[in-house]
Design a protein around this motif. Structure first.
Motif, PDB file in Angstrom:
ATOM      1  N   THR A 170      11.055  24.112  65.228  1.00 34.84           N
ATOM      2  CA  THR A 170       9.843  23.428  65.199  1.00 34.84           C
ATOM      3  C   THR A 170       9.551  22.982  63.794  1.00 34.84           C
ATOM      4  O   THR A 170       9.000  21.863  63.984  1.00 34.84           O
ATOM      5  CB  THR A 170       8.624  24.505  65.813  1.00 34.84           C
ATOM      6  OG1 THR A 170       9.241  24.904  66.920  1.00 34.84           O
ATOM      7  CG2 THR A 170       7.376  23.618  66.030  1.00 34.84           C
ATOM      8  N   ALA A 171       9.616  23.637  62.863  1.00 34.91           N
ATOM      9  CA  ALA A 171       9.576  23.227  61.461  1.00 34.91           C
ATOM     10  C   ALA A 171      10.258  22.144  61.395  1.00 34.91           C
ATOM     11  O   ALA A 171       9.714  21.107  60.728  1.00 34.91           O
ATOM     12  CB  ALA A 171       9.855  24.411  60.481  1.00 34.91           C
ATOM     13  N   PHE A 172      11.477  22.057  61.880  1.00 36.77           N
ATOM     14  CA  PHE A 172      12.391  20.773  61.361  1.00 36.77           C
ATOM     15  C   PHE A 172      11.607  19.477  61.829  1.00 36.77           C
ATOM     16  O   PHE A 172      11.752  18.604  61.282  1.00 36.77           O
ATOM     17  CB  PHE A 172      13.835  20.844  62.048  1.00 36.77           C
ATOM     18  CG  PHE A 172      14.829  19.994  61.607  1.00 36.77           C
ATOM     19  CD1 PHE A 172      15.565  20.200  60.358  1.00 36.77           C
ATOM     20  CD2 PHE A 172      15.083  18.819  62.412  1.00 36.77           C
ATOM     21  CE1 PHE A 172      16.477  19.069  60.032  1.00 36.77           C
ATOM     22  CE2 PHE A 172      16.070  18.134  62.010  1.00 36.77           C
ATOM     23  CZ  PHE A 172      16.702  18.197  61.084  1.00 36.77           C
ATOM     24  N   VAL A 173      11.245  19.575  63.060  1.00 37.07           N
ATOM     25  CA  VAL A 173      10.865  18.446  63.789  1.00 37.07           C
ATOM     26  C   VAL A 173       9.309  18.067  63.286  1.00 37.07           C
ATOM     27  O   VAL A 173       8.998  16.937  63.239  1.00 37.07           O
ATOM     28  CB  VAL A 173      10.685  18.291  65.398  1.00 37.07           C
ATOM     29  CG1 VAL A 173      12.458  18.165  65.594  1.00 37.07           C
ATOM     30  CG2 VAL A 173      10.179  19.429  65.919  1.00 37.07           C
ATOM     31  N   THR A 174       8.529  19.110  63.194  1.00 39.49           N
ATOM     32  CA  THR A 174       7.056  18.916  62.745  1.00 39.49           C
ATOM     33  C   THR A 174       7.045  18.382  61.365  1.00 39.49           C
ATOM     34  O   THR A 174       5.720  17.774  60.795  1.00 39.49           O
ATOM     35  CB  THR A 174       6.156  20.023  63.214  1.00 39.49           C
ATOM     36  OG1 THR A 174       6.465  21.117  62.457  1.00 39.49           O
ATOM     37  CG2 THR A 174       6.163  20.299  64.710  1.00 39.49           C
ATOM     38  N   ARG A 175       7.667  18.837  60.400  1.00 37.48           N
ATOM     39  CA  ARG A 175       8.003  18.784  59.081  1.00 37.48           C
ATOM     40  C   ARG A 175       6.399  19.348  58.398  1.00 37.48           C
ATOM     41  O   ARG A 175       5.930  19.042  57.557  1.00 37.48           O
ATOM     42  CB  ARG A 175       7.888  17.263  58.754  1.00 37.48           C
ATOM     43  CG  ARG A 175       9.263  16.767  58.790  1.00 37.48           C
ATOM     44  CD  ARG A 175       9.090  15.237  58.413  1.00 37.48           C
ATOM     45  NE  ARG A 175       8.872  14.373  59.356  1.00 37.48           N
ATOM     46  CZ  ARG A 175       8.156  13.512  59.082  1.00 37.48           C
ATOM     47  NH1 ARG A 175       7.386  13.184  58.005  1.00 37.48           N
ATOM     48  NH2 ARG A 175       7.804  12.459  60.326  1.00 37.48           N
ATOM     49  N   SER A 176       6.023  20.726  59.242  1.00 37.34           N
ATOM     50  CA  SER A 176       4.706  21.163  58.532  1.00 37.34           C
ATOM     51  C   SER A 176       4.840  22.515  58.903  1.00 37.34           C
ATOM     52  O   SER A 176       5.064  23.143  60.030  1.00 37.34           O
ATOM     53  CB  SER A 176       3.515  20.457  59.333  1.00 37.34           C
ATOM     54  OG  SER A 176       2.273  21.562  59.090  1.00 37.34           O
TER      55      SER A 176
END
Ligand code: ASP
Length: 440
Positions: free
Chosen positions: A279-285
């Motif tokens: 999730t961090a990888f794709v949301t960048r947040s």
């Protein structure tokens, strides 16, 4: 959700992780195909249609960030005595600081070997337009931790200020709960149960949002690759590669050792944390990922809420190991690109400033790129319009989304590693969740 039958079986049957990974792979492939096969204007049009499916995923996550922090942290701090809260705070801050400094050093070491940017000779380059960005002052960052109006802080989603208020509220609540007056005590218990219930509701929503994640992931990745895919190839490829190799070293060497020191199984960790990492990888947040991070720490890794509700929101705001690595590599890239490689003394300065810069980085997409300016400053790289430094910065800025994906996943991974370690030292972790073969 496994008992669903009917039309959408094909979607709901496979495990969530499998679906998210499928979204990632298919999105990447679709993005690459689109960017190679369509002319720019057609490409932009297609992206305009796909992007909202990713945006809605980010919006759903953001929707629950502030309530998740507020409710869980009130419940967390109210269930732990104040002296213990102080001890947990000290431990986790020591861990966050140490791993951030180490991460910058790793970034510098990898960049020292790979030498990205060397031979680019930007010194003579005409000015590329890099946006002059605002640098938040460190003193202000600290002062702003105490909100003048907690409701304003909640409305603005100011995470540190919300953490501060929730801690104060939770500590006061815990005093009243253990107080002498029966009526006050009963009221306090009622308030506690209210927030406990509210926190549960938030976790239920997170689980629901995750069911949509595969589609969101597909759209987010497809958009990034379609826009930036081709740019990563070329002189910037080496920089991106260096950043990613250093990030992998952080994961497979540093975190592996940290976890092994505290007798945690690394593979079990990855299995438990994977949803948050992706999730961090794709949301960048980091902030946007927080609801997922808290869920995996609790449900898959057995961390008690009294620890995770405190260490994870704090980590999402101040602990940025991936960003620290990125700062080290990119400072080296720009110094090399303008033909003035960093000296050893400058590298030390980079470690010091980049550690602070990583702490000051907000857990939102792209904020690490602004902090790079602070690091430039510390080693005398002047960012003036039209300068070679500005040209180098503009190059890196061009592929920032790609770098941001990797660094954000390590930012979040670092928070979870610190959290399970502190939870273990406090005896606040359910180790039965770490039995190999047990499903997350
Ligand atoms: N996007 C990163 C995060 O949210 C911060 C950064 O830009 O480095 O953790």
């Amino acid at each position: 959700m496994s008992d669903k039958t009917g039309l959408l079986d094909w979607y709901f049957k496979p495990s969530l992780l499998l679906r998210i990974l499928a979204g990632l792979a298919l999105g990447g492939a679709a993005g690459a195909i689109l960017s190679y096969s369509l002319p720019q204007d057609r490409l932009n049009e297609v992206i305009r249609w796909i992007a909202p499916f990713g945006d809605i995923f980010i919006r759903l996550l953001k929707m629950i960030v502030v309530p998740v922090i507020l409710f869980s942290l009130i419940v967390g701090t109210a269930s732990i005595n104040p002296a213990r809260l102080g001890r947990v705070g000290l431990k986790i801050m020591a861990y966050y600081l140490f791993t951030s400094a180490l991460a910058v050093a790793i970034g510098l070491a990898f960049a020292y070997v790979a030498k990205p940017g060397l031979g680019l000779n930007l010194a003579g380059a005409a000015g590329a337009a890099a946006k002059p960005a605002e640098r938040p002052s460190l003193l202000d960052t600290f002062l702003n931790i105490v909100p003048t109006n907690p409701f304003d802080a909640l409305a603005r989603g100011d995470v540190l200020a919300v953490i501060c208020f929730a801690c104060v509220f939770g500590v006061a609540l815990s005093y009243l709960q253990s107080g002498g007056d029966a009526k006050i005590k009963a009221n306090a218990e009622l308030v506690f149960r209210f927030f406990e219930g509210a926190a549960e509701i938030m976790y239920k929503i997170v689980a629901g949002v995750l069911e949509y994640a595969p589609i969101g992931v597909f759209a987010l990745i497809c958009t990034v690759i379609a826009k930036e895919g081709t740019r990563v190839i070329g002189p910037l490829g080496l920089t991106a590669l260096t950043v990613y190799l250093a990030l992998l070293a952080q994961l497979f060497v540093v975190y592996f050792i940290f976890l092994a020191l505290f007798k945690f199984n690394f593979l079990r960790f990855l299995k438990g944390a994977q949803e948050a990492i992706v999730t961090a990888f794709v949301t960048r947040s980091s902030n946007g990922t927080l609801p997922v991070t808290m869920r995996v720490a609790e449900e898959n890794l057995g961390v008690s809420r009294s620890i995770s509700a405190f260490t994870l929101p704090l980590g999402a705001t101040v602990n940025m190991n991936g960003t620290a690595i990125y700062l080290g590599v990119c400072a080296t890239f720009v110094a090399n690109a303008i033909g003035m490689p960093l000296t050893f003394a400058q590298m030390i300065a980079v470690v010091a400033t980049a550690t602070l810069a990583a702490i000051g980085t907000a857990g939102v997409p792209g904020s690490g790129a602004l902090m790079l300016l602070m690091v430039f400053d510390s080693v005398g790289l002047k960012m003036e319009a039209g300068s070679a430094v500005a040209a180098g910065y503009a190059m890196i800025f061009g592929i920032d989304a790609v770098l941001d994906m990797g660094r954000t996943s390590m930012n979040v991974t670092g928070d979870i590693v610190g959290t399970v370690i502190v939870a273990k030292t406090e005896n606040e972790i359910d180790l039965s969740k770490w039995t190999i073969g047990k499903d997350g």
